[in-house]
Design an enzyme around this catalytic site. Structure first.
Site, PDB file in Angstrom:
ATOM      1  N   TRP A   1      41.975  35.741  27.067  1.00  7.45           N
ATOM      2  CA  TRP A   1      42.658  35.810  25.766  1.00  7.45           C
ATOM      3  C   TRP A   1      42.069  34.823  24.772  1.00  7.45           C
ATOM      4  O   TRP A   1      41.888  35.135  23.595  1.00  7.45           O
ATOM      5  CB  TRP A   1      44.172  35.598  25.933  1.00  7.45           C
TER       6      TRP A   1
ATOM      7  N   TRP B   1      49.620  32.748  12.625  1.00  4.56           N
ATOM      8  CA  TRP B   1      49.671  34.038  13.299  1.00  4.56           C
ATOM      9  C   TRP B   1      50.855  34.853  12.827  1.00  4.56           C
ATOM     10  O   TRP B   1      51.855  34.299  12.364  1.00  4.56           O
ATOM     11  CB  TRP B   1      49.819  33.842  14.817  1.00  4.56           C
TER      12      TRP B   1
ATOM     13  N   ASN C   1      37.964  46.012  32.249  1.00  2.00           N
ATOM     14  CA  ASN C   1      37.591  44.809  31.493  1.00  2.00           C
ATOM     15  C   ASN C   1      37.211  45.107  30.039  1.00  2.00           C
ATOM     16  O   ASN C   1      37.619  44.405  29.123  1.00  2.00           O
ATOM     17  CB  ASN C   1      36.442  44.081  32.191  1.00  2.00           C
TER      18      ASN C   1
ATOM     19  N   TRP D   1      47.894  35.259  20.017  1.00  2.00           N
ATOM     20  CA  TRP D   1      47.325  35.652  21.311  1.00  2.00           C
ATOM     21  C   TRP D   1      48.266  35.327  22.470  1.00  2.00           C
ATOM     22  O   TRP D   1      48.233  35.980  23.515  1.00  2.00           O
ATOM     23  CB  TRP D   1      45.958  34.985  21.533  1.00  2.00           C
TER      24      TRP D   1
ATOM     25  N   TRP E   1      32.139  33.890  36.287  1.00  7.39           N
ATOM     26  CA  TRP E   1      33.132  33.766  35.188  1.00  7.39           C
ATOM     27  C   TRP E   1      34.487  33.363  35.763  1.00  7.39           C
ATOM     28  O   TRP E   1      35.225  32.588  35.169  1.00  7.39           O
ATOM     29  CB  TRP E   1      33.298  35.102  34.443  1.00  7.39           C
TER      30      TRP E   1
ATOM     31  N   GLU F   1      29.837  37.934  37.157  1.00  8.56           N
ATOM     32  CA  GLU F   1      31.281  38.105  36.952  1.00  8.56           C
ATOM     33  C   GLU F   1      32.061  37.173  37.880  1.00  8.56           C
ATOM     34  O   GLU F   1      33.082  36.605  37.495  1.00  8.56           O
ATOM     35  CB  GLU F   1      31.705  39.561  37.184  1.00  8.56           C
TER      36      GLU F   1
HETATM   37  C1  FAD Z   1      42.111  39.471  27.798  1.00 14.14           C
HETATM   38  C2  FAD Z   1      41.643  39.445  29.245  1.00 14.14           C
HETATM   39  C3  FAD Z   1      42.548  39.140  30.256  1.00 14.14           C
HETATM   40  C4  FAD Z   1      42.138  39.104  31.598  1.00 14.14           C
HETATM   41  N1  FAD Z   1      43.060  38.787  32.575  1.00 14.14           N
HETATM   42  C5  FAD Z   1      42.655  38.711  33.879  1.00 14.14           C
HETATM   43  C6  FAD Z   1      43.579  38.358  34.904  1.00 14.14           C
HETATM   44  O1  FAD Z   1      44.757  38.063  34.660  1.00 14.14           O
HETATM   45  N2  FAD Z   1      43.129  38.362  36.181  1.00 14.14           N
HETATM   46  C7  FAD Z   1      41.827  38.653  36.502  1.00 14.14           C
HETATM   47  O2  FAD Z   1      41.473  38.642  37.693  1.00 14.14           O
HETATM   48  N3  FAD Z   1      40.938  38.955  35.540  1.00 14.14           N
HETATM   49  C8  FAD Z   1      41.305  39.007  34.251  1.00 14.14           C
HETATM   50  N4  FAD Z   1      40.385  39.350  33.285  1.00 14.14           N
HETATM   51  C9  FAD Z   1      38.976  39.550  33.658  1.00 14.14           C
HETATM   52  C10 FAD Z   1      38.570  40.992  34.027  1.00 14.14           C
HETATM   53  O3  FAD Z   1      39.001  41.883  33.059  1.00 14.14           O
HETATM   54  C11 FAD Z   1      39.101  41.444  35.404  1.00 14.14           C
HETATM   55  O4  FAD Z   1      38.806  40.463  36.374  1.00 14.14           O
HETATM   56  C12 FAD Z   1      38.459  42.758  35.852  1.00 14.14           C
HETATM   57  O5  FAD Z   1      38.678  43.762  34.897  1.00 14.14           O
HETATM   58  C13 FAD Z   1      39.064  43.166  37.190  1.00 14.14           C
HETATM   59  O6  FAD Z   1      38.575  44.401  37.635  1.00 14.14           O
HETATM   60  P1  FAD Z   1      37.529  44.481  38.847  1.00 14.14           P
HETATM   61  O7  FAD Z   1      38.014  43.704  40.013  1.00 14.14           O
HETATM   62  O8  FAD Z   1      37.214  45.902  39.065  1.00 14.14           O
HETATM   63  O9  FAD Z   1      36.301  43.704  38.199  1.00 14.14           O
HETATM   64  P2  FAD Z   1      34.749  43.688  38.550  1.00 14.14           P
HETATM   65  O10 FAD Z   1      34.027  44.080  37.330  1.00 14.14           O
HETATM   66  O11 FAD Z   1      34.477  44.420  39.788  1.00 14.14           O
HETATM   67  O12 FAD Z   1      34.456  42.131  38.750  1.00 14.14           O
HETATM   68  C14 FAD Z   1      34.504  41.505  40.039  1.00 14.14           C
HETATM   69  C15 FAD Z   1      35.392  40.305  40.018  1.00 14.14           C
HETATM   70  O13 FAD Z   1      34.858  39.309  39.168  1.00 14.14           O
HETATM   71  C16 FAD Z   1      35.908  38.619  38.506  1.00 14.14           C
HETATM   72  N5  FAD Z   1      35.769  38.853  37.058  1.00 14.14           N
HETATM   73  C17 FAD Z   1      35.196  39.906  36.448  1.00 14.14           C
HETATM   74  N6  FAD Z   1      35.200  39.741  35.111  1.00 14.14           N
HETATM   75  C18 FAD Z   1      35.798  38.560  34.877  1.00 14.14           C
HETATM   76  C19 FAD Z   1      36.116  37.830  33.700  1.00 14.14           C
HETATM   77  N7  FAD Z   1      35.788  38.253  32.469  1.00 14.14           N
HETATM   78  N8  FAD Z   1      36.770  36.655  33.839  1.00 14.14           N
HETATM   79  C20 FAD Z   1      37.106  36.169  35.055  1.00 14.14           C
HETATM   80  N9  FAD Z   1      36.828  36.816  36.207  1.00 14.14           N
HETATM   81  C21 FAD Z   1      36.183  37.991  36.116  1.00 14.14           C
HETATM   82  C22 FAD Z   1      37.216  39.212  39.011  1.00 14.14           C
HETATM   83  O14 FAD Z   1      37.684  38.419  40.067  1.00 14.14           O
HETATM   84  C23 FAD Z   1      36.778  40.590  39.505  1.00 14.14           C
HETATM   85  O15 FAD Z   1      37.601  41.103  40.513  1.00 14.14           O
HETATM   86  C24 FAD Z   1      40.782  39.377  31.921  1.00 14.14           C
HETATM   87  C25 FAD Z   1      39.879  39.694  30.887  1.00 14.14           C
HETATM   88  C26 FAD Z   1      40.303  39.731  29.576  1.00 14.14           C
HETATM   89  C27 FAD Z   1      39.315  40.076  28.493  1.00 14.14           C
END
Ligand code: FAD
Length: 471
Positions: free
Chosen positions: A381, A305, A340, A358, A277, A274
């Site tokens: 997105w 759209w 997420n 989107w 990503w 993650e």
């Molecule tokens: C449509 C959409 C929009 C999103 N917008 C954002 C946003 O604006 N800001 C954001 O930080 N994340 C975004 N994410 C990614 C992800 O949903 C969040 O990072 C995550 O839910 C944050 O919760 P957590 O810190 O508990 O994540 P955890 O599951 O604990 O993950 C740890 C860290 O890994 C990174 N991470 C995890 N998943 C992703 C991912 N898919 N993409 C990029 N980084 C990731 C984040 O920095 C996160 O804090 C988005 C995902 C989607 C599908």
């Protein structure tokens, strides 16, 4: 006496703040250091969660600075006028330090300011700090950038990660320069005004110490089960670090180093992915600078759209008649965060069930998320909409009902946010319309008064979406 400026931005911390540590380390005995923060009117989203969280975090950092005996010089207005004012007020500025933005508006702003300062013989020292690997770090053997996540990730895993940098606080306190009047700094008043106007106070979830505590709790309580729990929104199974990372209240290297030291587990492996990503989306936005407005896959730039405001409003307010979507959208509005799995479900629903552009969803998220990060948000997105690199294939359309049955089987999450469904029997929680219809038939209760019926027929919309992408 020579003055160096540390330009603070979305790196609201002391520990392992690359630009800050370098500025302290470089300073000679007679040099002095000034902390500056530029308040950018173009980036204000007053009244939104993302704005309120950022300013709650900035306020927390400011208070931390004051406690240490450090003042911040706030600038506000046109960026070049502000830097001109800074140079005029401190006649002997020789160096400016900051951590770079590698994409979007921030990257353009940094370039503009760098040129302006260089023309005035100011040395500009900028650093990569916000990601484990900068956008250009991880390359294919032919030096081009990756377009697919898995090979990127394999290279990312091997790549050397920088160590954390310690702040020499004794030296910092000797060289810090606070000898400027607050009212000289036009931005101070604006800063106070912005803080006074915060609508939702997030201060309890801000600050370097809080971020460290959240990380520690994650390591001790959640990491080893992260792989299993991370998909279930009713379980507090993810790190909740995103808002600290996007505002720089914790360094990504501190997170990584702590994870690496933990015993081997599947949770640890999945979590590292993650973090990768996050770097991947930074890299993509850097190489596709129009991504905020334009689909990366060219053939999808002509999709027709929908811009149906009524359906868009129902999605935003959580009144679509699909309980998992509604619960998620209400959580976003109430708390500024969304799980997420749910981000994927609601994004897919907006784009492939409501067929709405989107960009409208991305913009709404940018206002509502406290962890808003443009690269991850646009990346997420474009992934859900099947229009970006390594995105979900266009024919993969999330079924909101089966997703709900799989990831919130007992409806615990739904019932927490969609209160009107609290007494619906569990068998109907994913499709309350079926239950309400029964009540209607039996007792003549009006359906929409309890909970809306689904605003679209998923099966039909799925086919329409696939057709729409078939260009
Ligand atoms: C449509 C959409 C929009 C999103 N917008 C954002 C946003 O604006 N800001 C954001 O930080 N994340 C975004 N994410 C990614 C992800 O949903 C969040 O990072 C995550 O839910 C944050 O919760 P957590 O810190 O508990 O994540 P955890 O599951 O604990 O993950 C740890 C860290 O890994 C990174 N991470 C995890 N998943 C992703 C991912 N898919 N993409 C990029 N980084 C990731 C984040 O920095 C996160 O804090 C988005 C995902 C989607 C599908």
């Amino acid at each position: 006496m020579q003055i160096s400026i540390v330009w603070i931005r979305n790196d609201l911390r002391f520990h392992d703040n690359t630009a800050l540590v370098q500025a302290i380390n470089d300073a000679q005995e007679n040099d002095r250091l000034v902390f500056a923060f530029y308040l950018d009117p173009k980036q204000f989203k007053i009244g939104s969660n993302s704005h309120d969280y950022f300013f709650s975090s900035l306020n927390s950092f400011y208070k931390n600075c004051l406690e240490k005996g450090i003042n911040i010089y706030f600038l506000y207005g046109d960026i070049l006028n502000c830097f001109d004012e800074l140079l005029n007020n401190f006649k002997n500025i020789k160096k400016i330090y900051f951590n770079v933005d590698e994409y979007g508006y921030g990257e353009m702003r940094d370039k503009k300011v760098t040129n302006f300062l260089k023309e005035r013989d100011i040395e500009v020292l900028s650093y990569h700090d916000h990601y484990l690997h900068s956008a250009k770090d991880i390359r294919k053997n032919d030096n081009s950038h990756y377009k697919i996540f898995t090979p990127y990730y394999n290279k990312w895993r091997e790549g050397f990660k920088e160590e954390e940098l310690e702040v020499d606080y004794d030296k910092l306190m000797k060289i810090i320069f606070n000898d400027f009047k607050d009212n000289d700094a036009l931005g101070k008043d604006k800063f106070y005004e912005l803080i006074d106007n915060i609508k939702r106070d997030f201060s309890l979830f801000t600050g370097e110490e809080k971020a460290r505590k959240v990380l520690k709790d994650f390591l001790n309580l959640k990491l080893s089960k992260y792989d299993n729990n991370r998909d279930y929104p009713s379980i507090d199974g993810t790190s909740r670090l995103s808002c600290f990372l996007s505002t720089g209240q914790i360094s990504i290297r501190e997170v990584y180093n702590n994870i690496i030291k933990m015993p081997p587990s599947n949770g640890k492996e999945v979590f590292l992915k993650e973090l990768a990503w996050r770097d991947f989306y930074n890299m993509i936005y850097h190489f596709y600078p129009n991504q905020h407005n334009e689909e990366i896959i060219e053939k999808y730039r002509n999709i027709s759209w929908s811009y149906d405001e009524e359906n868009f409003k129902k999605w935003k307010e959580g009144h679509t008649g699909f309980p998992i979507v509604d619960a998620a959208m209400r959580q976003l509005k109430e708390e500024g965060w969304m799980h997420n799995r749910l981000r994927m479900i609601v994004a897919s629903f907006l784009v492939k069930d409501l067929l709405i552009d989107w960009r409208m969803g991305e913009k709404y998220f940018s206002e509502m998320l406290i962890d808003y990060d443009s690269a991850s948000n646009i990346g997420g997105w474009q992934w859900a909409s099947s229009v970006g690199l390594d995105a979900a294939p266009y024919f993969r359309v999330f079924n909101p009902t089966t997703q709900s049955q799989k990831f919130d089987p007992e409806g615990q999450f739904i019932k927490k946010y969609v209160k009107e469904l609290i007494s619906i029997p569990n068998t109907y929680i994913h499709e309350p319309y079926r239950y309400i219809k029964q009540l209607n038939n039996q007792y003549g209760i009006e359906i929409e008064r309890l909970y809306p019926k689904p605003i679209v027929d998923h099966k039909m919309q799925r086919l329409r979406a696939i057709e729409m992408f078939n260009i």
